[in-house]
Motif scaffolding. Structure first.
Motif, PDB file in Angstrom:
ATOM      1  N   ASN A 115       1.859   4.412  -3.357  1.00 26.46           N
ATOM      2  CA  ASN A 115       3.315   4.219  -3.326  1.00 26.46           C
ATOM      3  C   ASN A 115       3.713   2.748  -3.396  1.00 26.46           C
ATOM      4  O   ASN A 115       4.797   2.409  -3.829  1.00 26.46           O
ATOM      5  CB  ASN A 115       3.934   4.897  -2.099  1.00 26.46           C
ATOM      6  CG  ASN A 115       3.447   4.287  -0.807  1.00 26.46           C
ATOM      7  OD1 ASN A 115       2.310   3.826  -0.754  1.00 26.46           O
ATOM      8  ND2 ASN A 115       4.282   4.260   0.206  1.00 26.46           N
ATOM      9  N   GLN A 116       2.778   1.873  -3.000  1.00 20.98           N
ATOM     10  CA  GLN A 116       3.058   0.446  -3.159  1.00 20.98           C
ATOM     11  C   GLN A 116       3.045   0.075  -4.630  1.00 20.98           C
ATOM     12  O   GLN A 116       3.846  -0.728  -5.087  1.00 20.98           O
ATOM     13  CB  GLN A 116       1.982  -0.371  -2.471  1.00 20.98           C
ATOM     14  CG  GLN A 116       2.150  -0.501  -0.993  1.00 20.98           C
ATOM     15  CD  GLN A 116       1.082  -1.420  -0.475  1.00 20.98           C
ATOM     16  OE1 GLN A 116      -0.031  -0.971  -0.196  1.00 20.98           O
ATOM     17  NE2 GLN A 116       1.394  -2.684  -0.395  1.00 20.98           N
ATOM     18  N   GLN A 118       3.708   2.054  -7.044  1.00 14.06           N
ATOM     19  CA  GLN A 118       4.942   2.575  -7.628  1.00 14.06           C
ATOM     20  C   GLN A 118       6.125   1.665  -7.335  1.00 14.06           C
ATOM     21  O   GLN A 118       7.006   1.465  -8.168  1.00 14.06           O
ATOM     22  CB  GLN A 118       5.221   3.998  -7.116  1.00 14.06           C
ATOM     23  CG  GLN A 118       4.561   5.078  -7.956  1.00 14.06           C
ATOM     24  CD  GLN A 118       4.639   4.793  -9.453  1.00 14.06           C
ATOM     25  OE1 GLN A 118       5.708   4.563 -10.003  1.00 14.06           O
ATOM     26  NE2 GLN A 118       3.493   4.764 -10.118  1.00 14.06           N
ATOM     27  N   GLU A 119       6.124   1.103  -6.133  1.00 16.89           N
ATOM     28  CA  GLU A 119       7.232   0.243  -5.727  1.00 16.89           C
ATOM     29  C   GLU A 119       7.336  -0.977  -6.637  1.00 16.89           C
ATOM     30  O   GLU A 119       8.426  -1.373  -7.041  1.00 16.89           O
ATOM     31  CB  GLU A 119       6.996  -0.194  -4.281  1.00 16.89           C
ATOM     32  CG  GLU A 119       8.202  -0.806  -3.609  1.00 16.89           C
ATOM     33  CD  GLU A 119       7.831  -1.305  -2.222  1.00 16.89           C
ATOM     34  OE1 GLU A 119       7.000  -0.648  -1.565  1.00 16.89           O
ATOM     35  OE2 GLU A 119       8.354  -2.363  -1.811  1.00 16.89           O
ATOM     36  N   GLU A 122       8.633   0.040  -9.999  1.00 15.48           N
ATOM     37  CA  GLU A 122       9.914   0.744  -9.973  1.00 15.48           C
ATOM     38  C   GLU A 122      10.974   0.075 -10.847  1.00 15.48           C
ATOM     39  O   GLU A 122      11.151  -1.127 -10.806  1.00 15.48           O
ATOM     40  CB  GLU A 122      10.423   0.821  -8.530  1.00 15.48           C
ATOM     41  CG  GLU A 122      11.457   1.919  -8.319  1.00 15.48           C
ATOM     42  CD  GLU A 122      11.819   2.017  -6.845  1.00 15.48           C
ATOM     43  OE1 GLU A 122      10.929   2.370  -6.057  1.00 15.48           O
ATOM     44  OE2 GLU A 122      12.971   1.708  -6.510  1.00 15.48           O
TER      45      GLU A 122
END
Lengths: 148, 148
Positions: A115-116, A118-119, A122
């Motif tokens: 998820n990092q 993805q961040e 983003e």
DNA sequence: GTGCTTGCAAACAGTTTGCAGATAG
DNA sequence: CTATCTGCAAACTGTTTGCAAGCAC
């Protein structure tokens, strides 16, 4: 972390399945790769291999390395201005710590969370398939001998 | 993010303070660098510079780039097997998104937190002074034209 | 005028490629 | 026997360096 012997056999098996031949040079190189703890460069591997095969060539080392790389069995850490380093023990993505003085490379502890990743991506529209995290600094040895 | 004009003046000022001379070629290169949005390579800068100075050379581009690099005013993204990319607008460390198909480079959104960096280095004894985070994948354009 | 900068060419490092002979399977 | 592999040399790419002439200050 990884048992050198097991990794050696795994690589040997995968190469055979690919129809590759196990020449003495290649076997020795696989031994060197799986027992190395220091992320060696092609040249370092060549030097070590030459102890057993004095007439071997750098090209042979590169050819086997790129073969393994194409199979996804070795991590290649390319740098702009130094020779690339290879890691055949942990071909999965993981961070590295690189000493700017002696150019030692060691594995980092934790890994980047999905998820990092993805961040960071983003809003870019990028479809992220991989990443690389390098930390630069001074290894313990070089901190001790700093200024020398 | 950064005003090109302001950045251009900042770089000009710092170079003058260093005792550097502002030749027309160098001024033009600073303009190119501060107005570039695409993390150009030395060769790309050379091509663009050559529109105004047909006799200029790659060496000149490299010399000014390494001057800026030594001053810490440009970020150099070296790759093992492609030409390095330069970012003179945001010389601070930040992640990049790199397209494996068209080799486009764009800035990532967030940055790595200091305690994350420490976490990776934990137990290693390394004194970390910098880092680099690259995400690899496909940019929106290349996803659309995939398989073509 | 002084000395930094340019632009050319040559050097350079790391890596890749072509090919003839050797060899694993 | 045949296709892969070796080892040598040559090619290649991106970058750096040496140097004489040019030019900013």
């Amino acid at each position: 972390m990884v048992d050198p012997q097991a990794r050696f056999e795994e690589l040997t098996k995968k190469l055979r399945e690919r129809g590759c031949r196990m020449t003495p040079q290649r076997v020795a190189l696989l031994r060197l790769l799986t027992s190395a703890e220091d992320h060696p460069s092609a040249h370092q591997l060549y030097e070590r291999l030459r102890e057993q095969f004095p007439t071997t060539s750098l090209a042979t080392v590169y050819k086997t390395l790129s073969l393994l790389y194409d199979m996804g069995e070795v991590l290649e850490l390319g740098f702009g201005d130094h020779e690339a380093r290879y890691d055949a023990n942990r071909p999965d993505e993981h961070p590295h710590l690189i000493c700017l003085r002696c150019w030692k490379v060691i594995d980092g502890r934790s890994s980047l969370l999905p998820n990092q990743v993805q961040e960071v991506a983003e809003g870019s529209g990028f479809q992220v398939t991989g990443h690389r995290l390098d930390l630069y600094g001074l290894c313990p040895d070089c901190q001790a001998s700093e200024g020398a």
